[in-house]
Motif scaffolding. Structure first.
Motif, PDB file in Angstrom:
ATOM      1  N   LEU A   7      -8.267   5.498   5.548  1.00  6.82           N
ATOM      2  CA  LEU A   7      -7.656   6.086   4.352  1.00  6.82           C
ATOM      3  C   LEU A   7      -6.650   5.141   3.720  1.00  6.82           C
ATOM      4  O   LEU A   7      -6.541   5.053   2.501  1.00  6.82           O
ATOM      5  CB  LEU A   7      -6.971   7.411   4.694  1.00  6.82           C
ATOM      6  CG  LEU A   7      -7.873   8.594   5.004  1.00  6.82           C
ATOM      7  CD1 LEU A   7      -7.044   9.788   5.462  1.00  6.82           C
ATOM      8  CD2 LEU A   7      -8.735   8.964   3.817  1.00  6.82           C
ATOM      9  N   ALA A   8      -5.915   4.431   4.534  1.00  7.18           N
ATOM     10  CA  ALA A   8      -4.875   3.528   4.031  1.00  7.18           C
ATOM     11  C   ALA A   8      -5.438   2.401   3.174  1.00  7.18           C
ATOM     12  O   ALA A   8      -4.727   1.844   2.350  1.00  7.18           O
ATOM     13  CB  ALA A   8      -4.082   2.953   5.199  1.00  7.18           C
ATOM     14  N   HIS A   9      -6.714   2.080   3.349  1.00 13.06           N
ATOM     15  CA  HIS A   9      -7.287   0.943   2.633  1.00 13.06           C
ATOM     16  C   HIS A   9      -8.332   1.331   1.590  1.00 13.06           C
ATOM     17  O   HIS A   9      -9.021   0.460   1.065  1.00 13.06           O
ATOM     18  CB  HIS A   9      -7.870  -0.047   3.639  1.00 13.06           C
ATOM     19  CG  HIS A   9      -6.802  -0.661   4.488  1.00 13.06           C
ATOM     20  ND1 HIS A   9      -6.437  -0.136   5.700  1.00 13.06           N
ATOM     21  CD2 HIS A   9      -5.990  -1.716   4.272  1.00 13.06           C
ATOM     22  CE1 HIS A   9      -5.456  -0.854   6.205  1.00 13.06           C
ATOM     23  NE2 HIS A   9      -5.166  -1.823   5.359  1.00 13.06           N
ATOM     24  N   LEU A  10      -8.432   2.602   1.263  1.00 14.61           N
ATOM     25  CA  LEU A  10      -9.362   3.008   0.211  1.00 14.61           C
ATOM     26  C   LEU A  10      -8.807   2.613  -1.153  1.00 14.61           C
ATOM     27  O   LEU A  10      -7.600   2.719  -1.401  1.00 14.61           O
ATOM     28  CB  LEU A  10      -9.582   4.521   0.232  1.00 14.61           C
ATOM     29  CG  LEU A  10     -10.453   5.099   1.330  1.00 14.61           C
ATOM     30  CD1 LEU A  10     -10.535   6.617   1.183  1.00 14.61           C
ATOM     31  CD2 LEU A  10     -11.845   4.496   1.324  1.00 14.61           C
ATOM     32  N   GLU A  11      -9.697   2.183  -2.012  1.00 15.14           N
ATOM     33  CA  GLU A  11      -9.318   1.882  -3.387  1.00 15.14           C
ATOM     34  C   GLU A  11      -8.937   3.189  -4.087  1.00 15.14           C
ATOM     35  O   GLU A  11      -9.483   4.247  -3.757  1.00 15.14           O
ATOM     36  CB  GLU A  11     -10.487   1.222  -4.128  1.00 15.14           C
ATOM     37  CG  GLU A  11     -10.867  -0.133  -3.592  1.00 15.14           C
ATOM     38  CD  GLU A  11      -9.788  -1.165  -3.842  1.00 15.14           C
ATOM     39  OE1 GLU A  11      -9.144  -1.125  -4.906  1.00 15.14           O
ATOM     40  OE2 GLU A  11      -9.576  -2.014  -2.953  1.00 15.14           O
ATOM     41  N   ALA A  52      -3.659  15.080   5.025  1.00 14.29           N
ATOM     42  CA  ALA A  52      -3.688  13.769   5.676  1.00 14.29           C
ATOM     43  C   ALA A  52      -3.755  12.635   4.653  1.00 14.29           C
ATOM     44  O   ALA A  52      -3.138  11.576   4.854  1.00 14.29           O
ATOM     45  CB  ALA A  52      -4.871  13.683   6.641  1.00 14.29           C
ATOM     46  N   VAL A  53      -4.463  12.856   3.577  1.00 17.74           N
ATOM     47  CA  VAL A  53      -4.570  11.830   2.534  1.00 17.74           C
ATOM     48  C   VAL A  53      -3.189  11.505   1.964  1.00 17.74           C
ATOM     49  O   VAL A  53      -2.879  10.350   1.688  1.00 17.74           O
ATOM     50  CB  VAL A  53      -5.532  12.300   1.417  1.00 17.74           C
ATOM     51  CG1 VAL A  53      -5.415  11.458   0.176  1.00 17.74           C
ATOM     52  CG2 VAL A  53      -6.963  12.299   1.913  1.00 17.74           C
ATOM     53  N   THR A  54      -2.331  12.512   1.832  1.00 14.48           N
ATOM     54  CA  THR A  54      -0.997  12.266   1.262  1.00 14.48           C
ATOM     55  C   THR A  54      -0.128  11.437   2.189  1.00 14.48           C
ATOM     56  O   THR A  54       0.821  10.807   1.734  1.00 14.48           O
ATOM     57  CB  THR A  54      -0.257  13.589   0.950  1.00 14.48           C
ATOM     58  OG1 THR A  54       0.058  14.266   2.163  1.00 14.48           O
ATOM     59  CG2 THR A  54      -1.071  14.477   0.037  1.00 14.48           C
TER      60      THR A  54
END
Length: 102
Positions: A7-11, A52-54
């Motif tokens: 998730l940390a590296h998604l565009e 979690a995305v936040t």
């Protein structure tokens, strides 16, 4: 790799699509073959995944945008009732709980 590192590296564009997919999963009505437990698990998973995305976005500027987007969704389904938000109380409470954790 963990979910957190992925998730940390998604565009940003991909992250937005992922968030929209999670929202659709939460709102998807049960199908004729779905059991109640499966629907409940899917909806709780979608809420938890939105939360979690936040927390797992590396860019602080994007994190703020994502937190706002997710917060609006959780606010709508955690606190407002109406024709478009006919959500059971268990999901409403879970949305509210996650909203207050952001």
């Amino acid at each position: 790799p963990t979910v957190k590192s992925l998730l940390a590296h998604l565009e940003p564009v991909v992250m937005k699509e992922y968030i929209e997919q999670l929202k659709k999963e939460f709102l998807r009505l049960p199908q004729s073959g779905d059991d109640k437990q499966g629907t409940k698990k899917r909806r709780i998973w979608a809420i938890d995944s939105l939360y979690a995305v936040t927390k797992n976005t590396s860019d602080p500027k994007e994190r703020s945008k994502i937190a706002l987007q997710v917060s609006r969704f959780l606010m709508q389904y955690g606190f407002f009732k109406g024709n478009k938000t006919n959500i059971k109380e268990v999901y409403r409470k879970h949305c509210a709980m996650r909203l207050f954790s952001i």
